[in-house]
Structure formats: C-alpha cells, structure tokens
Write a protein that holds these residues in place. Structure first.
Motif, short mmCIF file in Angstrom:
data_model
loop_
_atom_site.label_atom_id
_atom_site.label_comp_id
_atom_site.label_asym_id
_atom_site.label_seq_id
_atom_site.Cartn_x
_atom_site.Cartn_y
_atom_site.Cartn_z
N THR A 33 0.83 -1.21 0.00
CA THR A 33 0.00 0.00 0.00
C THR A 33 0.86 1.25 0.00
O THR A 33 0.53 2.22 -0.67
CB THR A 33 -0.93 -0.02 1.22
OG1 THR A 33 -1.72 -1.19 1.15
CG2 THR A 33 -1.84 1.18 1.24
N ILE A 36 1.86 2.69 -3.46
CA ILE A 36 0.87 3.17 -4.42
C ILE A 36 1.10 4.66 -4.67
O ILE A 36 1.26 5.45 -3.75
CB ILE A 36 -0.56 2.89 -3.92
CG1 ILE A 36 -0.74 1.39 -3.90
CG2 ILE A 36 -1.60 3.56 -4.80
CD1 ILE A 36 -2.08 0.90 -3.49
N LEU A 41 -4.21 6.14 -9.28
CA LEU A 41 -5.60 6.48 -9.00
C LEU A 41 -6.29 7.14 -10.20
O LEU A 41 -7.49 7.40 -10.15
CB LEU A 41 -5.69 7.39 -7.77
CG LEU A 41 -5.11 6.85 -6.48
CD1 LEU A 41 -5.33 7.83 -5.34
CD2 LEU A 41 -5.67 5.49 -6.13
N TRP A 45 -13.84 5.74 -11.00
CA TRP A 45 -14.13 5.02 -9.76
C TRP A 45 -15.64 5.00 -9.53
O TRP A 45 -16.32 5.98 -9.83
CB TRP A 45 -13.47 5.73 -8.58
CG TRP A 45 -11.98 5.72 -8.61
CD1 TRP A 45 -11.17 6.54 -9.33
CD2 TRP A 45 -11.13 4.82 -7.91
NE1 TRP A 45 -9.87 6.22 -9.10
CE2 TRP A 45 -9.81 5.17 -8.24
CE3 TRP A 45 -11.36 3.77 -7.02
CZ2 TRP A 45 -8.71 4.50 -7.71
CZ3 TRP A 45 -10.27 3.10 -6.50
CH2 TRP A 45 -8.97 3.46 -6.84
N LEU A 87 -2.75 11.93 -2.53
CA LEU A 87 -2.46 10.65 -1.91
C LEU A 87 -1.10 10.75 -1.27
O LEU A 87 -0.11 11.10 -1.94
CB LEU A 87 -2.47 9.52 -2.97
CG LEU A 87 -2.20 8.13 -2.45
CD1 LEU A 87 -3.36 7.65 -1.56
CD2 LEU A 87 -1.99 7.15 -3.60
N GLN A 90 -0.72 5.86 2.22
CA GLN A 90 -2.04 5.26 2.04
C GLN A 90 -3.16 6.24 2.38
O GLN A 90 -4.33 5.92 2.23
CB GLN A 90 -2.18 3.99 2.85
CG GLN A 90 -2.23 4.19 4.35
CD GLN A 90 -2.37 2.88 5.09
OE1 GLN A 90 -1.79 1.88 4.71
NE2 GLN A 90 -3.15 2.89 6.13
N PHE A 92 -5.61 9.27 1.80
CA PHE A 92 -6.26 9.91 0.66
C PHE A 92 -7.07 11.09 1.16
O PHE A 92 -7.82 10.98 2.12
CB PHE A 92 -7.17 8.89 -0.02
CG PHE A 92 -7.98 9.43 -1.16
CD1 PHE A 92 -7.39 9.69 -2.38
CD2 PHE A 92 -9.34 9.67 -1.01
CE1 PHE A 92 -8.15 10.18 -3.45
CE2 PHE A 92 -10.10 10.15 -2.06
CZ PHE A 92 -9.50 10.40 -3.28
N GLU A 110 -8.40 6.15 3.27
CA GLU A 110 -7.14 5.46 3.01
C GLU A 110 -7.36 4.29 2.07
O GLU A 110 -8.47 3.79 1.91
CB GLU A 110 -6.46 5.02 4.30
CG GLU A 110 -7.29 4.27 5.26
CD GLU A 110 -6.52 4.01 6.55
OE1 GLU A 110 -6.63 2.87 7.01
OE2 GLU A 110 -5.85 4.90 7.09
N VAL A 111 -6.26 3.90 1.44
CA VAL A 111 -6.28 2.75 0.55
C VAL A 111 -6.46 1.49 1.39
O VAL A 111 -5.80 1.32 2.41
CB VAL A 111 -4.95 2.67 -0.24
CG1 VAL A 111 -4.92 1.45 -1.13
CG2 VAL A 111 -4.72 3.94 -1.04
N GLY A 117 -4.64 -1.18 -4.25
CA GLY A 117 -4.95 0.17 -4.71
C GLY A 117 -6.26 0.28 -5.46
O GLY A 117 -6.54 1.30 -6.08
N THR A 119 -9.37 -0.14 -3.93
CA THR A 119 -10.45 0.26 -3.03
C THR A 119 -9.92 1.29 -2.04
O THR A 119 -8.84 1.12 -1.47
CB THR A 119 -11.01 -0.96 -2.25
OG1 THR A 119 -11.45 -1.94 -3.18
CG2 THR A 119 -12.15 -0.56 -1.34
N LEU A 120 -10.69 2.35 -1.84
CA LEU A 120 -10.40 3.35 -0.82
C LEU A 120 -11.64 3.52 0.03
O LEU A 120 -12.77 3.46 -0.49
CB LEU A 120 -10.04 4.70 -1.46
CG LEU A 120 -8.70 4.77 -2.16
CD1 LEU A 120 -8.82 4.35 -3.61
CD2 LEU A 120 -8.15 6.18 -2.08
#
Length: 138
Positions: A33, A36, A41, A45, A87, A90, A92, A110-111, A117, A119-120
C-alpha cells in the motif's frame, strides 16, 4: 510430446480449472500500500456514499498545476462537482466543490491494504460537519 509441452499443458489445465471453479483464494501479487502512487488512481471510480447507498462516479487525472496531485469530477446524473485530491502513502484526501470556488466537502480516507490500490474507504465531511462513510472501487 516432450516434457516442456507436457508442463505447459498441465499448467494451462490447472489455470482453467481454477478459473472455472471460481477459485478466489489465490493471493494477488501487488505493490505494498505504501508503494501506491497518485498516478495509479487515475481513471474512473464507483463511489458509494453513506447509509443511503447513494452511488456516484469519480473521475481522477493529473492536476495540471500541482505535480503529484489529482484533479477530476464527481458526478451523479446531471450533478457535476469539481474535485482535487492528494495521496500521501495510504492516506487519501479529496476536496469537493459545488461552485468551483469554495470547498463544499472534504473526504478523508485510506487505501484498503488488501485491495492493491483498487479500493479506498473513509469519511466525507460535508456542510454543517455532516459525516458519512464512503467506499471507492475501480
């Protein structure tokens, strides 16, 4: 048939059996994580907001003025809101605007570690400090 061909067909057959059986216990090999990067990103989404199960689409891309930051749009039907995001490891952060000038809501999340990477999760803090959970997935 030589040994290399036999091995190839055996591996191919095993892969087919796993795929057809719906096997989901195979571990994905992905970056940690912390590795990333914001560029990962970029794209579209699916976003679920709050207990009402409200669904939105979030599009993120590079911010033209701030290297390493993100800019995009949060949309649902005719509603379109500009956003900027960052970001850091991890963590966001996303700022949503309804008029392109002022921040209407801040998203802190967060991730998800096991998601590679994809799903947040976190919390959206809107007007009058109204808080609701969010879940973003590719």
């Amino acid at each position: 048939m030589n040994t290399a061909h036999q091995r190839f067909w055996a591996i191919t057959g095993m892969a087919a059996v796993f795929a057809l059986s719906g096997c989901n216990s195979i571990q994905l090999n992905c970056s940690a994580t912390a590795d990333i990067r914001p560029e990962q990103l970029h794209g579209f989404w699916k976003v679920r907001l709050g207990a009402t199960d409200s669904h939105w689409t979030l599009q993120l891309g590079p911010h033209p003025e701030h290297r390493g930051s993100l800019r995009g749009e949060l949309s649902q039907g005719a509603l379109r809101y500009p956003v900027v995001a960052d970001l850091d490891g991890q963590d966001f952060t996303l700022e949503e605007s309804h008029d392109g000038q002022r921040i209407a809501a801040t998203w802190l999340g967060e991730v998800v570690t096991s998601s590679c990477g994809q799903t947040l999760r976190g919390e959206r803090i809107g007007p009058q400090e109204r808080r609701e959970a969010f879940d973003m997935q590719r």
